[in-house]
Design a protein around this motif. Sequence first.
Motif, mmCIF file in Angstrom:
data_model
loop_
_atom_site.group_PDB
_atom_site.id
_atom_site.type_symbol
_atom_site.label_atom_id
_atom_site.label_comp_id
_atom_site.label_asym_id
_atom_site.label_seq_id
_atom_site.Cartn_x
_atom_site.Cartn_y
_atom_site.Cartn_z
ATOM 1 N N ARG A 172 1.105 -0.699 0.048
ATOM 2 C CA ARG A 172 0.443 -0.030 -0.122
ATOM 3 C C ARG A 172 0.830 1.373 0.311
ATOM 4 N NH1 ARG A 172 -3.271 -1.659 3.580
ATOM 5 N NH2 ARG A 172 -1.909 -0.998 5.703
ATOM 6 N N HIS A 173 1.779 1.267 0.671
ATOM 7 C CA HIS A 173 2.599 2.344 1.078
ATOM 8 C C HIS A 173 4.040 2.496 -0.124
ATOM 9 C CE1 HIS A 173 0.103 3.841 3.900
ATOM 10 N NE2 HIS A 173 0.519 2.570 4.851
ATOM 11 N N GLY A 174 4.062 1.501 -0.663
ATOM 12 C CA GLY A 174 5.739 1.849 -1.221
ATOM 13 C C GLY A 174 6.533 1.201 -0.441
ATOM 14 N N LEU A 175 6.677 0.145 -0.122
ATOM 15 C CA LEU A 175 7.882 0.143 0.887
ATOM 16 C C LEU A 175 8.156 -1.705 0.553
ATOM 17 C CD1 LEU A 175 6.329 0.724 4.245
ATOM 18 C CD2 LEU A 175 7.254 2.279 2.356
ATOM 19 N N ARG A 176 9.209 -2.001 0.701
ATOM 20 C CA ARG A 176 10.351 -3.211 0.297
ATOM 21 C C ARG A 176 9.546 -4.322 1.564
ATOM 22 N NH1 ARG A 176 16.452 -3.285 1.219
ATOM 23 N NH2 ARG A 176 16.807 -1.964 -0.842
ATOM 24 N N SER A 177 9.039 -5.581 1.270
ATOM 25 C CA SER A 177 8.096 -6.249 1.694
ATOM 26 C C SER A 177 9.321 -7.205 2.314
ATOM 27 C CB SER A 177 7.980 -6.969 1.408
ATOM 28 O OG SER A 177 8.104 -7.390 -0.298
ATOM 29 N N ALA A 178 9.554 -7.571 3.521
ATOM 30 C CA ALA A 178 9.955 -8.976 4.037
ATOM 31 C C ALA A 178 10.449 -9.753 3.036
ATOM 32 C CB ALA A 178 9.035 -9.430 4.625
ATOM 33 N N SER A 179 9.534 -10.278 1.838
ATOM 34 C CA SER A 179 9.372 -11.529 1.010
ATOM 35 C C SER A 179 10.841 -10.644 -0.122
ATOM 36 C CB SER A 179 8.872 -11.902 0.520
ATOM 37 O OG SER A 179 7.457 -12.282 1.008
ATOM 38 N N GLU A 180 10.877 -9.097 -0.086
ATOM 39 C CA GLU A 180 11.991 -8.424 -1.045
ATOM 40 C C GLU A 180 13.132 -8.032 -0.642
ATOM 41 O OE1 GLU A 180 8.933 -6.167 -4.304
ATOM 42 O OE2 GLU A 180 9.163 -5.220 -1.847
ATOM 43 N N GLU A 181 13.477 -8.518 0.719
ATOM 44 C CA GLU A 181 14.273 -7.962 1.837
ATOM 45 C C GLU A 181 15.161 -9.271 1.721
ATOM 46 O OE1 GLU A 181 16.339 -5.613 4.706
ATOM 47 O OE2 GLU A 181 15.102 -5.198 3.622
ATOM 48 N N ALA A 182 13.912 -10.841 1.696
ATOM 49 C CA ALA A 182 15.290 -11.586 1.932
ATOM 50 C C ALA A 182 15.836 -12.274 0.206
ATOM 51 C CB ALA A 182 13.941 -13.047 2.199
ATOM 52 N N ALA A 183 14.185 -11.177 -0.490
ATOM 53 C CA ALA A 183 15.729 -12.379 -2.288
ATOM 54 C C ALA A 183 16.846 -11.165 -1.990
ATOM 55 C CB ALA A 183 14.755 -11.559 -2.440
ATOM 56 N N LEU A 184 16.636 -9.939 -1.341
ATOM 57 C CA LEU A 184 17.853 -9.343 -1.698
ATOM 58 C C LEU A 184 19.696 -9.598 -0.662
ATOM 59 C CD1 LEU A 184 16.163 -5.773 -1.779
ATOM 60 C CD2 LEU A 184 17.492 -6.803 -3.970
ATOM 61 N N GLY A 185 18.609 -10.547 0.735
ATOM 62 C CA GLY A 185 19.700 -10.875 0.887
ATOM 63 C C GLY A 185 19.505 -10.765 1.934
ATOM 64 N N PHE A 186 18.862 -9.868 2.391
ATOM 65 C CA PHE A 186 18.941 -9.109 3.864
ATOM 66 C C PHE A 186 19.416 -8.271 4.117
ATOM 67 C CE2 PHE A 186 16.456 -13.260 4.862
ATOM 68 C CZ PHE A 186 15.484 -12.780 4.945
ATOM 69 N N PRO A 187 19.938 -7.094 3.828
ATOM 70 C CA PRO A 187 20.360 -6.630 3.345
ATOM 71 C C PRO A 187 20.843 -5.214 4.728
ATOM 72 C CG PRO A 187 18.755 -5.819 1.345
ATOM 73 C CD PRO A 187 18.787 -6.925 2.130
ATOM 74 N N ALA A 188 19.316 -5.142 5.069
ATOM 75 C CA ALA A 188 19.071 -4.376 6.598
ATOM 76 C C ALA A 188 19.872 -5.438 7.665
ATOM 77 C CB ALA A 188 17.976 -3.978 7.509
ATOM 78 N N VAL A 189 20.124 -6.259 8.011
ATOM 79 C CA VAL A 189 20.825 -7.135 8.828
ATOM 80 C C VAL A 189 22.553 -7.158 8.228
ATOM 81 C CG1 VAL A 189 21.642 -9.530 9.444
ATOM 82 C CG2 VAL A 189 18.871 -9.142 8.981
ATOM 83 N N PHE A 190 23.276 -7.422 6.908
ATOM 84 C CA PHE A 190 23.794 -7.684 7.111
ATOM 85 C C PHE A 190 24.856 -5.850 6.761
ATOM 86 C CE2 PHE A 190 23.054 -11.899 6.062
ATOM 87 C CZ PHE A 190 23.864 -11.916 6.474
ATOM 88 N N ASP A 191 24.318 -5.209 5.948
ATOM 89 C CA ASP A 191 24.390 -3.753 5.799
ATOM 90 C C ASP A 191 24.720 -2.768 6.994
ATOM 91 O OD1 ASP A 191 25.329 -5.216 3.222
ATOM 92 O OD2 ASP A 191 24.042 -3.985 2.284
ATOM 93 N N VAL A 192 23.450 -2.734 7.685
ATOM 94 C CA VAL A 192 23.387 -2.143 8.747
ATOM 95 C C VAL A 192 23.366 -2.440 10.137
ATOM 96 C CG1 VAL A 192 21.289 -0.421 9.852
ATOM 97 C CG2 VAL A 192 21.750 -1.015 7.668
ATOM 98 N N GLY A 193 22.355 -3.770 10.612
ATOM 99 C CA GLY A 193 23.271 -4.033 11.779
ATOM 100 C C GLY A 193 24.337 -4.914 12.321
ATOM 101 N N VAL A 194 25.226 -5.970 11.395
ATOM 102 C CA VAL A 194 25.542 -6.499 12.046
ATOM 103 C C VAL A 194 27.792 -4.855 11.734
ATOM 104 C CG1 VAL A 194 28.218 -7.651 11.100
ATOM 105 C CG2 VAL A 194 25.447 -8.474 10.804
#
Length: 303
Positions: A172-194
């Motif tokens: 609805r809001h044009g955001l990246r879904s959890a499935s899309e995040e997974a398809a990209l290899g969870f960049p928030a986890v690896f590029d931000v969190g770690v």
Amino acid sequence: MSAPAQQRPLGRRPRDADAILAPVARDLGRAAAAALYDELALSPKPGLVTLISNGSHDDMDARTFFRSIAALRGYFVRIARLGMAGADFEALERAGIEAEARMLAATGGINTHRGAIFLLGLLCASAGALIAAGRPLTPAALQAMLDERWGAALHRRAQRPSMLPGGMAARRHGLRSASEEAALGFPAVFDVGVPAMRSARTRGLSHERAQLDTFFHLMAALDDSNLAHRGGLEGLRFAQQTARGFLADGGAAHPFATARAEALGQEFEVRRLSPGGSADMLAAVCWMVRIGAVDAVDAVDGR
């Protein structure tokens, strides 16, 4: 659960790998369940359930989360074994669906860990595949294995419209879904969190302060569909801007970081905001700390 100082890295596959794969899968799975406890125990955590607060939730508390974690222990071990065995994505997905049913049965139908079942499950499978291949557990290797083994299936999955509240809010809001995040290899986890966790540990922050700093980095960067579902785009942007302000003012290294996070929690509760996606990703980073991956040399393979 053992304290972080007692955790040991999981290393390469030795010659008698077949004899130790089962115990290693058990260690990976136990670390995942312990990481869910790490996330729950972190306090204050604006809008989220902790051991002493229900956050923005009326339908769940710490006891609900304990029941959920207990129901999921076997799942994380099982999916690590599936990764070791080279299972296809359909087998991983079936295991996740069955785990979600056990979670809902344990919690009386309350969704406590649906996102973590997906995220941590895939990471446990990726770790299992690395161990079976005799490759080291590093963040880069985990992400590379995820794409190598199941990337194509995750991209196909991301094309399916989600009927879950978070997925619908993302669309609805044009955001990246959890499935899309997974398809990209969870960049928030690896590029931000770690990197946030590594930085916090390098700066000498305590275990809890490092987790808090990582959590705020994730919330500042992630288009968390849980926030969008509960507060719309305005609620999501408020949470992100709040997190960025917290970090700009020193983050968890600030002498009064705990009091500041508690005050922010009150604002989140008034708005009924709950950054559940950020919590799931924090748990993923905590899991990597527990298996020794965060402190490992960040190479894709050991050659």
